[in-house]
Scaffold this active site. Sequence first.
Site, PDB file in Angstrom:
ATOM      1  N   MET A   1       0.840  -1.196   0.000  1.00  0.00           N
ATOM      2  CA  MET A   1       0.000   0.000   0.000  1.00  0.00           C
ATOM      3  C   MET A   1       0.873   1.243   0.000  1.00  0.00           C
ATOM      4  O   MET A   1       1.688   1.438   0.913  1.00  0.00           O
ATOM      5  CB  MET A   1      -0.936   0.001   1.219  1.00  0.00           C
ATOM      6  CG  MET A   1      -2.029  -1.042   1.161  1.00  0.00           C
ATOM      7  SD  MET A   1      -3.051  -1.076   2.665  1.00  0.00           S
ATOM      8  CE  MET A   1      -1.982  -2.030   3.771  1.00  0.00           C
TER       9      MET A   1
ATOM     10  N   CYS B   1      -2.341  -0.725  -9.702  1.00  0.00           N
ATOM     11  CA  CYS B   1      -2.577   0.636  -9.204  1.00  0.00           C
ATOM     12  C   CYS B   1      -3.445   1.422 -10.188  1.00  0.00           C
ATOM     13  O   CYS B   1      -3.126   1.526 -11.375  1.00  0.00           O
ATOM     14  CB  CYS B   1      -1.256   1.360  -8.988  1.00  0.00           C
ATOM     15  SG  CYS B   1      -1.469   3.058  -8.392  1.00  0.00           S
TER      16      CYS B   1
ATOM     17  N   LYS C   1       0.771  -8.804  -9.120  1.00  0.00           N
ATOM     18  CA  LYS C   1      -0.525  -8.424  -8.561  1.00  0.00           C
ATOM     19  C   LYS C   1      -1.249  -7.583  -9.601  1.00  0.00           C
ATOM     20  O   LYS C   1      -0.687  -6.604 -10.112  1.00  0.00           O
ATOM     21  CB  LYS C   1      -0.358  -7.636  -7.265  1.00  0.00           C
ATOM     22  CG  LYS C   1      -1.677  -7.251  -6.584  1.00  0.00           C
ATOM     23  CD  LYS C   1      -1.418  -6.588  -5.231  1.00  0.00           C
ATOM     24  CE  LYS C   1      -2.720  -6.335  -4.474  1.00  0.00           C
ATOM     25  NZ  LYS C   1      -3.456  -5.188  -5.032  1.00  0.00           N
TER      26      LYS C   1
ATOM     27  N   ASP D   1     -11.874  -6.654  -0.285  1.00  0.00           N
ATOM     28  CA  ASP D   1     -12.997  -6.677   0.654  1.00  0.00           C
ATOM     29  C   ASP D   1     -12.858  -7.708   1.767  1.00  0.00           C
ATOM     30  O   ASP D   1     -13.862  -8.243   2.238  1.00  0.00           O
ATOM     31  CB  ASP D   1     -14.318  -6.902  -0.083  1.00  0.00           C
ATOM     32  CG  ASP D   1     -14.738  -5.704  -0.917  1.00  0.00           C
ATOM     33  OD1 ASP D   1     -14.044  -4.673  -0.851  1.00  0.00           O
ATOM     34  OD2 ASP D   1     -15.737  -5.806  -1.648  1.00  0.00           O
TER      35      ASP D   1
ATOM     36  N   ARG E   1      -6.706  -2.543   3.006  1.00  0.00           N
ATOM     37  CA  ARG E   1      -7.247  -1.410   3.765  1.00  0.00           C
ATOM     38  C   ARG E   1      -7.685  -1.755   5.179  1.00  0.00           C
ATOM     39  O   ARG E   1      -7.723  -0.885   6.049  1.00  0.00           O
ATOM     40  CB  ARG E   1      -8.434  -0.816   3.002  1.00  0.00           C
ATOM     41  CG  ARG E   1      -8.039  -0.057   1.756  1.00  0.00           C
ATOM     42  CD  ARG E   1      -9.262   0.458   1.011  1.00  0.00           C
ATOM     43  NE  ARG E   1      -9.980  -0.621   0.335  1.00  0.00           N
ATOM     44  CZ  ARG E   1     -11.221  -0.515  -0.112  1.00  0.00           C
ATOM     45  NH1 ARG E   1     -11.903   0.601   0.095  1.00  0.00           N
ATOM     46  NH2 ARG E   1     -11.791  -1.525  -0.736  1.00  0.00           N
TER      47      ARG E   1
END
Length: 383
Positions: free
Chosen positions: A44, A154, A193, A256, A279
């Site tokens: 991140m 990204c 990724k 999620d 997150r």
Amino acid sequence: MKKVSMKKNWDNPRENNMPAVARVPASMEIGGVLVAPATVLAPMAGVTDTVFRRFIRNASIFTGSEGSPAGDPHLVETPISNQQSGCGLIMTEFTSADGLSRMRESKRKRYLSYDEDEHPISAQLFGSDPATLAEAAKIVEDAGFDMVDLNLGCPAKRVVSCNGGSGLLRDLPHIATIFERVRAAVRIPFTVKFRMGWNDEHIVCVPLARLAQESGLNAVALHARTREQGYAGQARWEYIAAVKDAIRIPVIGNGDIRSPEDACTMVAETGCDAVMIGRAAPANPWIFRQIAQYTAFGSYEQPTPMDRYRMIRDYFVMLMEETEEKAAIGGRMKQFASWFTHGVPGGAILRKSIYEAKSGEAVLVAVDAFFAAQPEQLVGAGA
């Protein structure tokens, strides 16, 4: 290097109350590197520096011999240890391959700094030039990283405008060239990724995963959204399942996961080999430990206000002790305040006092004063 902002909340939270019938795997291997348990801290921008990575590792420590959360009536019959740390693999902030290849050695070491207790650790690169990415991957290998990862996910405009990140999803032949050059340049495991595709009319995750396997990559991680979605809406886990069905190398699911229940549901619905958490980690640094507890016992502990006090204070102290650019400490503390105060009763008051503080020391005073006024019997709101 400029920071890329990351959305801190979910537009459409996923609801599930699934029991722990499917478990996050105790381990997996990526090119011979053991990842145990099969949980990954997502890269991140502006978040996963060495201080935060070590902070997560410390918050994740768990051993199966500790027993189940006190008073829980739903023990599984055979506890399964999920290793000593609930976080099996950590990843760096994404780093510009072009910038890395041009940096002076002293500055390069700052960007690639890590502690020995961070292993296994993967360094993530972004860029579009195959030769430059290969050179940067070799620098990463020489720096002692266990793996190198290519960012094809990204969505930030400044990255996409340079044909980096998810911008490359529109050009699979060019990605094939990058895969070939980077794979030839390094011996350490090489992973990628990526997102599902540029938009709903251009979904490329399955052919891209096959291309990665054919090119000798050792694992793939799919964030199950398109570039056009950004972080909006629900992640579409069915595409993780489609990728898993299409290839033999390990598949890491991302998108999620806010709770241990989410992690187990993703494994059950997709068959993925590991889960990646982004997150949710800054708001709930204990999530990896909670997944380990849930795997072992079918239940997990929620942080108390005292846990949150120690967490906030410990991170800020580590930041003050180890950040070379002292002028950046206050801004970093304020950046993390909105995450760290999530779930804290009266957190808006604490955030305001942190934002108004003029120095790192003043932030610590504000944190101490806020929690000194909190009744210890309050139970934290959790993740």
